[in-house]
Every structure is written in C-alpha cells, then in structure tokens.
Motif scaffolding. Structure first.
Motif, PDB file in Angstrom:
ATOM      1  N   THR A 181      -6.794  -3.300  -9.725  1.00 16.90           N
ATOM      2  CA  THR A 181      -7.378  -3.437  -8.394  1.00 16.90           C
ATOM      3  C   THR A 181      -6.712  -2.478  -7.430  1.00 16.90           C
ATOM      4  OG1 THR A 181      -5.809  -5.112  -7.688  1.00 16.90           O
ATOM      5  CG2 THR A 181      -7.807  -5.892  -8.817  1.00 16.90           C
ATOM      6  N   LEU A 182      -7.331  -2.297  -6.273  1.00 23.05           N
ATOM      7  CA  LEU A 182      -6.760  -1.421  -5.255  1.00 23.05           C
ATOM      8  C   LEU A 182      -5.391  -1.932  -4.827  1.00 23.05           C
ATOM      9  CD1 LEU A 182      -7.033   1.007  -3.404  1.00 23.05           C
ATOM     10  CD2 LEU A 182      -8.247  -0.435  -1.780  1.00 23.05           C
ATOM     11  N   GLU A 183      -5.249  -3.243  -4.730  1.00 26.29           N
ATOM     12  CA  GLU A 183      -3.963  -3.811  -4.341  1.00 26.29           C
ATOM     13  C   GLU A 183      -2.872  -3.476  -5.358  1.00 26.29           C
ATOM     14  OE1 GLU A 183      -6.819  -5.678  -4.411  1.00 26.29           O
ATOM     15  OE2 GLU A 183      -7.141  -5.630  -2.246  1.00 26.29           O
ATOM     16  N   GLU A 184      -3.213  -3.510  -6.648  1.00 26.17           N
ATOM     17  CA  GLU A 184      -2.241  -3.166  -7.681  1.00 26.17           C
ATOM     18  C   GLU A 184      -1.848  -1.699  -7.604  1.00 26.17           C
ATOM     19  OE1 GLU A 184      -3.412  -6.297 -11.222  1.00 26.17           O
ATOM     20  OE2 GLU A 184      -4.542  -4.439 -11.018  1.00 26.17           O
ATOM     21  N   VAL A 185      -2.809  -0.843  -7.278  1.00 24.76           N
ATOM     22  CA  VAL A 185      -2.522   0.580  -7.151  1.00 24.76           C
ATOM     23  C   VAL A 185      -1.619   0.822  -5.951  1.00 24.76           C
ATOM     24  CG1 VAL A 185      -3.543   2.835  -6.688  1.00 24.76           C
ATOM     25  CG2 VAL A 185      -4.629   1.317  -8.320  1.00 24.76           C
ATOM     26  N   VAL A 186      -1.897   0.135  -4.842  1.00 24.76           N
ATOM     27  CA  VAL A 186      -1.143   0.346  -3.602  1.00 24.76           C
ATOM     28  C   VAL A 186       0.315  -0.060  -3.756  1.00 24.76           C
ATOM     29  CG1 VAL A 186      -0.920  -0.406  -1.196  1.00 24.76           C
ATOM     30  CG2 VAL A 186      -3.146   0.199  -2.099  1.00 24.76           C
ATOM     31  N   ILE A 187       0.589  -1.151  -4.493  1.00 25.55           N
ATOM     32  CA  ILE A 187       1.978  -1.620  -4.578  1.00 25.55           C
ATOM     33  C   ILE A 187       2.804  -0.858  -5.608  1.00 25.55           C
ATOM     34  CG2 ILE A 187       1.468  -3.920  -3.723  1.00 25.55           C
ATOM     35  CD1 ILE A 187       1.597  -4.933  -6.616  1.00 25.55           C
ATOM     36  N   GLN A 188       2.169  -0.005  -6.399  1.00 25.85           N
ATOM     37  CA  GLN A 188       2.932   0.806  -7.336  1.00 25.85           C
ATOM     38  C   GLN A 188       3.787   1.813  -6.580  1.00 25.85           C
ATOM     39  OE1 GLN A 188      -0.202   2.542  -9.717  1.00 25.85           O
ATOM     40  NE2 GLN A 188       0.572   1.455 -11.501  1.00 25.85           N
ATOM     41  N   LYS A 189       4.916   2.138  -7.157  1.00 26.75           N
ATOM     42  CA  LYS A 189       5.745   3.196  -6.580  1.00 26.75           C
ATOM     43  C   LYS A 189       5.027   4.526  -6.742  1.00 26.75           C
ATOM     44  CE  LYS A 189       9.963   0.751  -7.623  1.00 26.75           C
ATOM     45  NZ  LYS A 189      11.112   0.645  -8.494  1.00 26.75           N
ATOM     46  N   PRO A 190       5.245   5.476  -5.818  1.00 25.79           N
ATOM     47  CA  PRO A 190       4.518   6.747  -5.893  1.00 25.79           C
ATOM     48  C   PRO A 190       4.678   7.468  -7.230  1.00 25.79           C
ATOM     49  CG  PRO A 190       5.608   6.535  -3.780  1.00 25.79           C
ATOM     50  CD  PRO A 190       6.049   5.370  -4.614  1.00 25.79           C
ATOM     51  N   ILE A 191       5.860   7.459  -7.821  1.00 22.08           N
ATOM     52  CA  ILE A 191       6.059   8.153  -9.103  1.00 22.08           C
ATOM     53  C   ILE A 191       5.268   7.462 -10.200  1.00 22.08           C
ATOM     54  CG2 ILE A 191       7.772   8.709 -10.869  1.00 22.08           C
ATOM     55  CD1 ILE A 191       9.781   9.126  -8.586  1.00 22.08           C
ATOM     56  N   GLU A 192       5.300   6.127 -10.227  1.00 22.51           N
ATOM     57  CA  GLU A 192       4.537   5.387 -11.227  1.00 22.51           C
ATOM     58  C   GLU A 192       3.053   5.644 -11.056  1.00 22.51           C
ATOM     59  OE1 GLU A 192       5.549   1.327 -10.619  1.00 22.51           O
ATOM     60  OE2 GLU A 192       7.525   1.501 -11.538  1.00 22.51           O
ATOM     61  N   ARG A 193       2.599   5.670  -9.790  1.00 24.40           N
ATOM     62  CA  ARG A 193       1.190   5.893  -9.514  1.00 24.40           C
ATOM     63  C   ARG A 193       0.768   7.283  -9.981  1.00 24.40           C
ATOM     64  NH1 ARG A 193       1.072   4.538  -4.326  1.00 24.40           N
ATOM     65  NH2 ARG A 193       1.106   6.659  -3.534  1.00 24.40           N
ATOM     66  N   ALA A 194       1.603   8.291  -9.747  1.00 25.55           N
ATOM     67  CA  ALA A 194       1.283   9.655 -10.166  1.00 25.55           C
ATOM     68  C   ALA A 194       1.197   9.744 -11.689  1.00 25.55           C
ATOM     69  CB  ALA A 194       2.319  10.635  -9.623  1.00 25.55           C
ATOM     70  N   GLN A 195       2.138   9.111 -12.390  1.00 25.00           N
ATOM     71  CA  GLN A 195       2.110   9.126 -13.850  1.00 25.00           C
ATOM     72  C   GLN A 195       0.894   8.382 -14.376  1.00 25.00           C
ATOM     73  OE1 GLN A 195       5.920   7.407 -14.739  1.00 25.00           O
ATOM     74  NE2 GLN A 195       6.973   9.383 -14.671  1.00 25.00           N
ATOM     75  N   CYS A 196       0.606   7.255 -13.768  1.00 22.13           N
ATOM     76  CA  CYS A 196      -0.525   6.420 -14.168  1.00 22.13           C
ATOM     77  C   CYS A 196      -1.840   7.174 -13.981  1.00 22.13           C
ATOM     78  CB  CYS A 196      -0.499   5.136 -13.350  1.00 22.13           C
ATOM     79  SG  CYS A 196      -1.786   3.969 -13.740  1.00 22.13           S
ATOM     80  N   THR A 197      -1.993   7.830 -12.849  1.00 23.75           N
ATOM     81  CA  THR A 197      -3.236   8.551 -12.589  1.00 23.75           C
ATOM     82  C   THR A 197      -3.356   9.799 -13.463  1.00 23.75           C
ATOM     83  OG1 THR A 197      -2.199   9.620 -10.685  1.00 23.75           O
ATOM     84  CG2 THR A 197      -3.590   7.707 -10.239  1.00 23.75           C
ATOM     85  N   GLY A 198      -2.247  10.443 -13.766  1.00 17.86           N
ATOM     86  CA  GLY A 198      -2.280  11.597 -14.666  1.00 17.86           C
ATOM     87  C   GLY A 198      -2.760  11.203 -16.054  1.00 17.86           C
ATOM     88  N   LYS A 199      -2.257  10.093 -16.561  1.00 23.00           N
ATOM     89  CA  LYS A 199      -2.704   9.595 -17.868  1.00 23.00           C
ATOM     90  C   LYS A 199      -4.168   9.184 -17.821  1.00 23.00           C
ATOM     91  CE  LYS A 199       1.837   7.981 -19.270  1.00 23.00           C
ATOM     92  NZ  LYS A 199       2.707   6.809 -19.451  1.00 23.00           N
TER      93      LYS A 199
END
Length: 154
Positions: free
Chosen positions: A2-20
């Motif tokens: 969900t958007l809420e789960e994406v928002v609470i991720q740390k920026p580095i985790e979010r970048a890695q997650c979106t890259g994958k």
C-alpha cells in the motif's frame, strides 16, 4: 504494497525495492512483448496509441548533458506522460537498462526511452507495476515529478 507501506520505508530501502520492482516489470514486459525501446519508437507509440502505454522509463548516460536533441526529446516525452497520466521514472544507468531489455547480446543502440505497454488483450495486473505506480504517486506528492530509480546490479 500500500501507499502507506511505501511511505514508511526508509529511503534506501524504498530505492532498492523500486529498483527490483522495475527490473521485474521490465523482464515480465519483455517476455510478453509489451516493451517499446528507443526514443523515436516510443514517440510513435505515444502518438498512435497513448492509451496503450502503462509506464515510461528514461535513461540518462554520460552523453546526456551534451546532447541537446535528446534533452528536448526527454522534455517532450515527460510532458506527454504528464498530460496522459503515464507514470514515468528516470534511471542513471542506460547500459544496465539495455542489458535488461536487450536481446541475447544485451545491446540496444538507443535505450534512452523504454515504454511498458499493455498487452493486446487489455491491461495486466502486476504487483511490481503497482508498486512502481505508487512510488511515482508518492514522489509527485513531494514535487519530484520524474523520480530516479537505481537498477540493481547483476
């Protein structure tokens, strides 16, 4: 996710997650013949059937700063995507993008723009694609209209 789960991720985790997620979507789209690679080829698809475009990836390489024509094309593609509610991201490694979307040799002369299109039978549901759309939506809320994603290394 969900958007809420994406928002609470740390920026580095979010970048890695979106890259994958981007790599997964590109591989899936390639296997299902739902990719358009190249600035001119992408412009043709956008002109003929903009509703078929689901996602846009722009890749920057070392020549980007010196190539005024490419910068103009990017500006026009971005404007088109904004006007047609197409999610768009930028990657800073065109070679890596070419490896993912390329043929067996992994080479493309122009992998500066890659479009992910819907299959002929309609739109497709993919959790990774939904994750990318959520990432773009979140980035726009922070006035980052073309967020940058780092593709994972091989």
């Amino acid at each position: 996710m969900t958007l809420e789960e994406v928002v609470i991720q740390k920026p580095i985790e979010r970048a890695q997650c979106t890259g994958k997620a981007l790599e997964e979507v590109l591989v899936f789209a390639k296997n299902n013949e739902c990719l358009t690679v190249g600035v001119y080829e992408s412009a043709k698809v956008m002109n003929v059937d903009p509703d078929s475009v689901s996602f846009c990836v722009l890749a920057i390489d070392e020549d980007f700063e010196c190539d005024i024509a490419l910068q103009i094309h990017f500006t026009l593609i971005q404007a088109f995507c904004f006007d047609n509610d197409i999610s768009i991201v930028r990657v800073n490694d065109m070679q890596r993008l070419a490896e993912i979307v390329g043929d067996k040799s992994g080479e493309f002369e122009d992998a500066h723009c890659v479009l992910i299109t819907n299959p002929a039978d309609g739109s497709w549901e993919d959790p990774a694609l939904e994750k990318l759309h959520l990432f773009c939506e979140e980035s726009r809320s922070y006035n980052d209209w073309v967020p940058e994603i780092t593709l994972p290394e091989r």
